[in-house]
Design an enzyme around this catalytic site. Structure first.
Site, PDB file in Angstrom:
ATOM      1  CD  GLU A  44      -3.098  -0.192   0.061  1.00 21.34           C
ATOM      2  OE1 GLU A  44      -3.111   0.151  -1.143  1.00 21.34           O
ATOM      3  OE2 GLU A  44      -3.739  -1.152   0.509  1.00 21.34           O
ATOM      4  CG  HIS A  45      -0.255   4.995   0.614  1.00 19.20           C
ATOM      5  ND1 HIS A  45      -0.597   6.147  -0.035  1.00 19.20           N
ATOM      6  CD2 HIS A  45      -1.333   4.659   1.379  1.00 19.20           C
ATOM      7  CE1 HIS A  45      -1.825   6.519   0.327  1.00 19.20           C
ATOM      8  NE2 HIS A  45      -2.295   5.625   1.183  1.00 19.20           N
ATOM      9  CG  LEU A  88     -13.970  -1.857  -2.330  1.00 23.28           C
ATOM     10  CD1 LEU A  88     -15.158  -2.818  -2.281  1.00 23.28           C
ATOM     11  CD2 LEU A  88     -12.713  -2.574  -1.857  1.00 23.28           C
ATOM     12  CB  SER A 116     -16.371   3.384  -7.642  1.00 22.19           C
ATOM     13  OG  SER A 116     -16.106   4.472  -6.816  1.00 22.19           O
ATOM     14  CD  GLU A 150      -8.167   8.796 -10.462  1.00 21.08           C
ATOM     15  OE1 GLU A 150      -8.716   7.922 -11.146  1.00 21.08           O
ATOM     16  OE2 GLU A 150      -8.411   8.982  -9.265  1.00 21.08           O
ATOM     17  CG  ASP A 162      -6.418   2.110  -7.417  1.00 24.20           C
ATOM     18  OD1 ASP A 162      -5.797   1.265  -6.748  1.00 24.20           O
ATOM     19  OD2 ASP A 162      -6.789   3.209  -6.961  1.00 24.20           O
TER      20      ASP A 162
HETATM   21  C1  GLA Z   1      -5.188   4.870  -4.192  1.00 22.55           C
HETATM   22  C2  GLA Z   1      -4.401   5.205  -5.454  1.00 22.55           C
HETATM   23  C3  GLA Z   1      -3.410   4.093  -5.792  1.00 22.55           C
HETATM   24  C4  GLA Z   1      -2.555   3.718  -4.587  1.00 22.55           C
HETATM   25  C5  GLA Z   1      -3.421   3.510  -3.344  1.00 22.55           C
HETATM   26  C6  GLA Z   1      -2.598   3.298  -2.106  1.00 22.55           C
HETATM   27  O1  GLA Z   1      -6.020   3.764  -4.391  1.00 22.55           O
HETATM   28  O2  GLA Z   1      -5.278   5.383  -6.542  1.00 22.55           O
HETATM   29  O3  GLA Z   1      -2.616   4.484  -6.880  1.00 22.55           O
HETATM   30  O4  GLA Z   1      -1.566   4.671  -4.357  1.00 22.55           O
HETATM   31  O5  GLA Z   1      -4.292   4.598  -3.115  1.00 22.55           O
HETATM   32  O6  GLA Z   1      -1.856   2.121  -2.192  1.00 22.55           O
END
Ligand code: GLA
Length: 395
Positions: A36-37, A131, A133, A166, A178
């Site tokens: 994550e991140h 999630l 969207s 985005e 994502d």
């Molecule tokens: C959001 C961003 C992703 C990622 C996550 C954290 O979902 O769209 O690119 O950085 O946060 O892991």
């Protein structure tokens, strides 16, 4: 599925006169299992696509005007814009699809002058759950535009294009996780993705004895609202400090051991903690995929919990809601692993829960959460599904 098709068909008829000849497309939502991140720090991530997602019924209308309707927001009516106004924002949900049209144009994929479409969107991803969207709408839009106008775009191209839309059109400085997880999703498989190179492998994620349970905090969150972009800035500042002593391309190029020897040069202690999270999270993700490949689901779960702790104490993106869900899940029986997933600041947790314990999990975590924050969480047992597809057409 029939229920969704009915909603799309009825909305096409009500808003655009008829549904005849419309094609129906689907793109999934996603959940990140670990990593994550770090998709903006050159790290490895491990998300999967879900069987819930976003649908669209699409038909050319022979004009120069796009007409978009969301069956999730009936009150907002039909949003219309001419194909030569892609630079102008709508200031509504329609900026996600419009941003994709804009990005396609930047890439030289120009729609014909009579390329207007009548489109009904409908999603069954819980709103604001984290999630993805928005990425689901983007990938869905790129997919049906590519198919309708014969652009022949592949999944990786679509993921990059949607990330760009985005970033540049919607002003969210997100990484590629994502859009990639959604565009490249595969049933019963998680995607082990190196975000530095976009090399990826599919790892079977079939759990005969357990379920993936999403607990949605129902706390509204806004990615664009500063904190996400702020974390990116803090990581970049840490990287700049590291580069004063040796060239480092991305934080996740460092092992935790290398980082320990260099961390002293990071001036700001907050930035140092952000960088520590990135480096250790990348190592955890590599270990977690290893554990899964060995069939050691318990080790995988332990790493999920360590990921949450790091996001809580070093990266500080959890907040009281996600921590309450996490703590309640850790105290519940039959929980193999649990953590916050996605950007944080609200959104949801993902837990791997033994089949026979799922009902008790929902009850006990639900009760503890209500007591801690004063309102209810929502729970969803989800399945790992395929990427985008043209799934039907209306005769
Ligand atoms: C959001 C961003 C992703 C990622 C996550 C954290 O979902 O769209 O690119 O950085 O946060 O892991």
């Amino acid at each position: 599925m029939n229920e969704v098709l009915n909603i799309l068909k009825t909305s096409m008829e009500e808003r655009f006169g008829s549904a005849t000849g419309a094609d129906v497309f689907f793109a999934p939502g996603r959940v990140n299992l670990i990593g994550e991140h770090i998709d903006y720090n050159g790290g490895h991530v491990f998300p999967c696509a879900l069987t819930i997602g976003t649908y669209a019924a699409v038909r050319r209308n022979g004009t120069d005007t796009m007409r978009l309707y969301s069956a999730n927001f009936p009150g907002r009516g039909v949003i219309e814009f001419a194909l030569d106004t892609l630079d102008e924002h709508q200031n509504s949900w329609a900026d996600y699809p419009k941003g994709v049209m804009w990005a396609l144009k930047q890439h030289g994929f120009v729609l014909p002058a009579d390329g207007g479409l009548d489109i009904v969107y409908y999603g069954n991803i819980p709103n604001g759950s984290g999630l993805s969207s928005s990425a689901s709408i983007e990938v869905l839009t790129a997919t049906f535009l590519s198919e309708t106008f014969g652009f022949g775009l592949d999944g990786v191209y679509i993921a990059r294009l949607c990330k760009e839309s985005e970033n540049k059109y919607n002003g969210v400085n997100c990484g590629i996780m994502d859009q990639f997880a959604i565009a490249m999703g595969a049933k019963d498989k998680a995607i082990f993705l190196d975000t530095a190179t976009l090399d990826y492998t599919y790892v079977p994620f079939v759990l005969p004895d357990a379920k993936i349970v999403i607990a949605c905090s129902n706390k509204k969150r806004g990615l664009a609202d500063s904190e996400y972009n702020k974390r990116r800035g803090e990581c970049e500042a840490a990287l700049a400090d590291l580069n004063t002593v040796r060239p480092v391309k991305a934080l996740c190029d460092l092992t935790p051991e290398e980082f320990e020897t260099l961390a002293g040069v990071i001036q700001d202690p907050v930035n140092a903690r952000r960088a520590k999270h990135a480096v250790t999270e990348n190592a955890r993700t590599l270990q977690a995929v290893d554990a899964l490949n060995r069939g050691d689901l318990d080790a995988f779960g332990t790493l999920m919990k360590a990921s949450h702790d790091s996001l809580r104490y070093d990266f500080e993106v959890t907040g009281k809601e996600l921590d309450a869900l996490y703590e309640a899940a850790c105290a519940a029986g039959g929980v193999i692993g649990t953590r916050m997933t996605g950007a944080g600041f609200g959104g949801c947790t993902v837990s791997i829960v033994r089949n026979e314990c799922v009902d008790a999990f929902i009850e006990s975590v639900g009760a503890s959460y209500r007591e801690a924050v004063g309102y209810d969480a929502s729970f969803y047992a989800v399945n790992v599904g395929d990427g985008p597809a043209n799934i039907a057409s209306f005769a």
